[in-house]
Design an enzyme around this catalytic site. Structure first.
Site, mmCIF file in Angstrom:
data_model
loop_
_atom_site.group_PDB
_atom_site.id
_atom_site.type_symbol
_atom_site.label_atom_id
_atom_site.label_comp_id
_atom_site.label_asym_id
_atom_site.label_seq_id
_atom_site.Cartn_x
_atom_site.Cartn_y
_atom_site.Cartn_z
ATOM 1 N N SER A 235 0.953 -1.303 0.007
ATOM 2 C CA SER A 235 0.244 0.240 -0.262
ATOM 3 C C SER A 235 1.122 1.550 -0.384
ATOM 4 O O SER A 235 0.400 2.395 -0.277
ATOM 5 C CB SER A 235 -1.255 -0.133 1.794
ATOM 6 O OG SER A 235 -1.724 -0.871 1.160
ATOM 7 N N HIS B 78 -1.971 -3.217 -6.820
ATOM 8 C CA HIS B 78 -2.909 -3.076 -5.263
ATOM 9 C C HIS B 78 -4.204 -3.089 -5.137
ATOM 10 O O HIS B 78 -5.523 -2.295 -5.994
ATOM 11 C CB HIS B 78 -2.238 -1.459 -5.092
ATOM 12 C CG HIS B 78 -3.424 -1.044 -3.562
ATOM 13 N ND1 HIS B 78 -3.257 0.542 -3.287
ATOM 14 C CD2 HIS B 78 -2.851 -1.603 -2.260
ATOM 15 C CE1 HIS B 78 -3.574 0.257 -1.972
ATOM 16 N NE2 HIS B 78 -3.361 -0.906 -1.591
ATOM 17 N N GLU C 288 -5.530 -1.394 -8.575
ATOM 18 C CA GLU C 288 -3.837 -0.066 -9.074
ATOM 19 C C GLU C 288 -3.198 -0.466 -9.759
ATOM 20 O O GLU C 288 -3.074 -2.195 -8.773
ATOM 21 C CB GLU C 288 -4.448 0.440 -7.753
ATOM 22 C CG GLU C 288 -4.785 1.786 -6.897
ATOM 23 C CD GLU C 288 -4.743 2.909 -6.280
ATOM 24 O OE1 GLU C 288 -5.307 4.336 -5.892
ATOM 25 O OE2 GLU C 288 -3.226 2.598 -5.403
ATOM 26 N N ASN D 245 -5.086 6.200 -1.609
ATOM 27 C CA ASN D 245 -4.271 6.479 -0.235
ATOM 28 C C ASN D 245 -3.659 8.020 -0.228
ATOM 29 O O ASN D 245 -3.837 8.469 0.891
ATOM 30 C CB ASN D 245 -3.232 5.715 0.398
ATOM 31 C CG ASN D 245 -3.586 3.532 0.809
ATOM 32 O OD1 ASN D 245 -5.547 4.228 1.812
ATOM 33 N ND2 ASN D 245 -3.041 3.363 0.504
HETATM 34 N N1 LIG Z 1 -5.383 -4.907 4.924
HETATM 35 C C1 LIG Z 1 -5.459 -3.500 4.040
HETATM 36 O O1 LIG Z 1 -6.800 -3.333 3.815
HETATM 37 C C2 LIG Z 1 -5.052 -3.864 2.871
HETATM 38 C C3 LIG Z 1 -5.301 -3.200 1.394
HETATM 39 C C4 LIG Z 1 -4.219 -3.230 0.512
HETATM 40 C C5 LIG Z 1 -2.925 -3.543 1.027
HETATM 41 N N2 LIG Z 1 -2.428 -3.991 1.728
HETATM 42 C C6 LIG Z 1 -0.774 -4.924 2.414
HETATM 43 O O2 LIG Z 1 -1.181 -6.080 1.458
HETATM 44 C C7 LIG Z 1 0.202 -6.377 2.368
HETATM 45 C C8 LIG Z 1 -0.860 -7.773 3.168
HETATM 46 O O3 LIG Z 1 -1.133 -6.990 4.321
HETATM 47 P P1 LIG Z 1 -2.486 -7.208 4.953
HETATM 48 O O4 LIG Z 1 -3.433 -6.018 5.879
HETATM 49 O O5 LIG Z 1 -2.885 -8.969 4.127
HETATM 50 O O6 LIG Z 1 -1.637 -8.388 6.077
HETATM 51 P P2 LIG Z 1 -1.976 -9.403 6.981
HETATM 52 O O7 LIG Z 1 -1.370 -9.151 8.088
HETATM 53 O O8 LIG Z 1 -3.622 -10.170 7.183
HETATM 54 O O9 LIG Z 1 -1.399 -11.112 6.409
HETATM 55 C C9 LIG Z 1 0.150 -10.910 6.095
HETATM 56 C C10 LIG Z 1 0.552 -13.112 6.504
HETATM 57 O O10 LIG Z 1 2.294 -12.808 5.155
HETATM 58 C C11 LIG Z 1 2.543 -13.254 6.095
HETATM 59 N N3 LIG Z 1 3.654 -13.075 5.823
HETATM 60 C C12 LIG Z 1 4.375 -12.309 6.772
HETATM 61 N N4 LIG Z 1 6.111 -12.485 7.022
HETATM 62 C C13 LIG Z 1 6.298 -13.913 5.327
HETATM 63 C C14 LIG Z 1 7.110 -14.276 4.376
HETATM 64 N N5 LIG Z 1 7.966 -13.832 4.144
HETATM 65 N N6 LIG Z 1 6.242 -15.112 4.171
HETATM 66 C C15 LIG Z 1 5.699 -15.172 3.603
HETATM 67 N N7 LIG Z 1 4.568 -14.732 4.625
HETATM 68 C C16 LIG Z 1 4.569 -14.386 5.244
HETATM 69 C C17 LIG Z 1 2.311 -13.563 7.809
HETATM 70 O O11 LIG Z 1 2.185 -14.948 8.321
HETATM 71 C C18 LIG Z 1 0.419 -12.926 7.223
HETATM 72 O O12 LIG Z 1 -0.091 -14.764 7.433
HETATM 73 C C19 LIG Z 1 1.040 -5.134 3.122
HETATM 74 O O13 LIG Z 1 1.950 -5.191 2.445
HETATM 75 C C20 LIG Z 1 -0.027 -4.271 3.017
HETATM 76 O O14 LIG Z 1 0.132 -2.871 2.845
HETATM 77 C C21 LIG Z 1 -3.322 -4.229 3.112
#
Ligand SMILES: NC(=O)c1ccc[n+]([C@@H]2O[C@H](COP(=O)([O-])OP(=O)(O)OC[C@H]3O[C@@H](n4cnc5c(N)ncnc54)[C@H](O)[C@@H]3O)[C@@H](O)[C@H]2O)c1
Length: 392
Positions: free
Chosen positions: A116, A137, A149, A187
């Site tokens: 993000s 994204h 995106e 964002n």
């Molecule tokens: N949550 C949102 O609203 C949102 C929206 C758009 C983008 N994002 C982006 O998406 C990404 C993930 O966000 P999320 O909310 O799904 O996070 P989350 O915490 O729900 O999930 C992250 C997962 O990644 C795993 N993980 C961590 N390190 C790892 C590695 N080295 N190898 C494999 N797996 C690993 C964790 O065990 C976890 O299950 C981030 O970059 C975030 O900025 C989030």
């Protein structure tokens, strides 16, 4: 097509569902076995509910589930045509995962990140072949939100960008192509919804219930800014604002708010902690808004014009096309109208005059009018003509 998903949290699970529904074979990898189990169970629950509601039938549910496998090593993604990473938002960790992944996959594999806030160029720099790297994204929840995106980095080849745009459209999503700049489109453009509302509150012009009521009633927003910040989490929302502010070299337009910082420090994170701007305890009474139409109009106009200014400025800096900027806000965060179309409706001269009035009052750079609006007013132009064709 085989799609590898790295990270089976909120976003990875949602993206896996989107890709498998579209007919791709999906391999989901996570370092945490429990996260993989949770992802599988969550999908079972979501799909069962869709069957109950009659939105899909049982064979369709099975097809979607059978398309997905859950794997325990990164190497298992070796035959993927496209990988999408959705792990923790940490540049060093992402870079490490990307450079390891590149040793397993074919030279034609597209390697994407769902980040993000991090720069795609910096993530791509961890690869031997950075031209295959791109930002894809999604918005939360990925299966429901129409917008994606797509963010090519300076290193990304046009073939990779074109291919990714085609794939995402095949997945029945609306693509907005964005420049690799802080906050991409949504964002960045959404910041004043929170920031200007907080500012109005901090100046004591209105209380939070009245500000929320004004934006919902006059603007048609589904949630007021304070309700939305409580929903997102004040910690998460504050961190995004702070990182956008820093990334823009401390442009005062993105200045975070002390009110939100203090709430976050106090643990008043919003719905998830039971208290934020509002109290979510059982039986808690919500303050009634002051239903004063004149006050509500002034609040709504001020927040709207700041949002329009941000959207216009994103166009001015060629972050995305006018159409993509408007689609991003309606399809990514459910705004009732695109902001540039809204500017046309209110009148470009109305926007410029409102911004100049705010600037005259405060003498702060935060209220500077985007040059594109001023130029358009002079030339009597609009963003879209009646047939929705861009003429600016
Ligand atoms: N949550 C949102 O609203 C949102 C929206 C758009 C983008 N994002 C982006 O998406 C990404 C993930 O966000 P999320 O909310 O799904 O996070 P989350 O915490 O729900 O999930 C992250 C997962 O990644 C795993 N993980 C961590 N390190 C790892 C590695 N080295 N190898 C494999 N797996 C690993 C964790 O065990 C976890 O299950 C981030 O970059 C975030 O900025 C989030």
């Amino acid at each position: 097509m085989i799609v590898g998903i790295i990270g089976s949290g909120t976003m990875g699970s949602g993206i896996a569902q989107v890709a498998s529904t579209a007919g791709c074979k999906v391999k989901v990898f996570d370092t945490n076995q429990e996260a993989l189990d949770r992802s599988k169970q969550a999908l079972e629950k979501i799909l069962s509910r869709l069957v109950e509601k009659g939105r899909i039938d049982q064979p369709e549910k099975e097809r979607i589930q059978n398309n997905i496998s859950y794997v325990n090593t990164l190497k298992d993604l070796k035959d993927a045509d496209l990988t999408i990473e959705a792990i923790i938002e940490n540049l060093e960790i992402k870079k490490k995962v990307f450079s390891e992944l590149e040793t397993y996959v074919s030279e034609h594999t597209i390697i994407a990140s769902n980040t993000s806030s991090l720069s795609i160029a910096s993530i791509a720099s961890s690869l031997q072949k950075p031209e295959r790297c791109i930002g894809i994204h999604f918005f939360n929840p990925a299966p429901l939100m129409k917008l994606v995106e797509v963010i090519p980095a300076v290193q990304t080849s046009t073939q990779v960008t074109d291919k990714v745009v085609d794939i995402i459209k095949d997945w029945k999503k609306v693509v907005a192509l964005a420049k690799d700049t802080p906050g991409f489109i949504v964002n960045r453009v959404a910041r004043p919804f929170y920031g200007e509302s907080l500012r109005i509150y901090e100046e004591g012009l209105a209380d939070i219930a009245t500000i929320d009521w004004s934006l919902k009633t006059l603007g048609g927003f589904r949630m007021g800014p304070f309700e939305l910040m409580d929903f997102i989490g004040n910690d998460v929302n504050y961190t995004v604002t702070e990182s956008v502010f820093e990334a823009f070299y401390y442009d005062p337009r993105y200045k975070p708010s002390f009110t939100q910082k203090r709430l976050s420090e106090a643990g008043y994170l919003g719905r998830k902690s039971g208290k934020g701007y509002y109290d979510y305890a059982e039986g808690a009474v919500k303050n009634a808004p002051k239903e004063d139409t004149e006050l509500a109009q002034s609040i709504f106009d001020r927040v709207l014009v700041m949002l329009i200014n941000e959207a216009a400025d994103a166009l001015f800096w060629n972050i995305a096309s006018a159409e993509d900027i408007d689609n991003a806000m309606t399809k990514g965060v459910n705004y009732p109208k695109g902001l540039l179309a809204w500017a046309d409706e209110k009148g470009i001269d109305w926007c410029v005059n409102m911004l100049d009035k705010l600037y005259d009052e405060y003498h702060e750079d935060r209220y500077r009018c985007s040059p594109i609006l001023r130029k358009m007013m002079k030339e009597k132009r609009v963003f879209f003509n009646k047939t929705d064709e861009l003429i600016s």
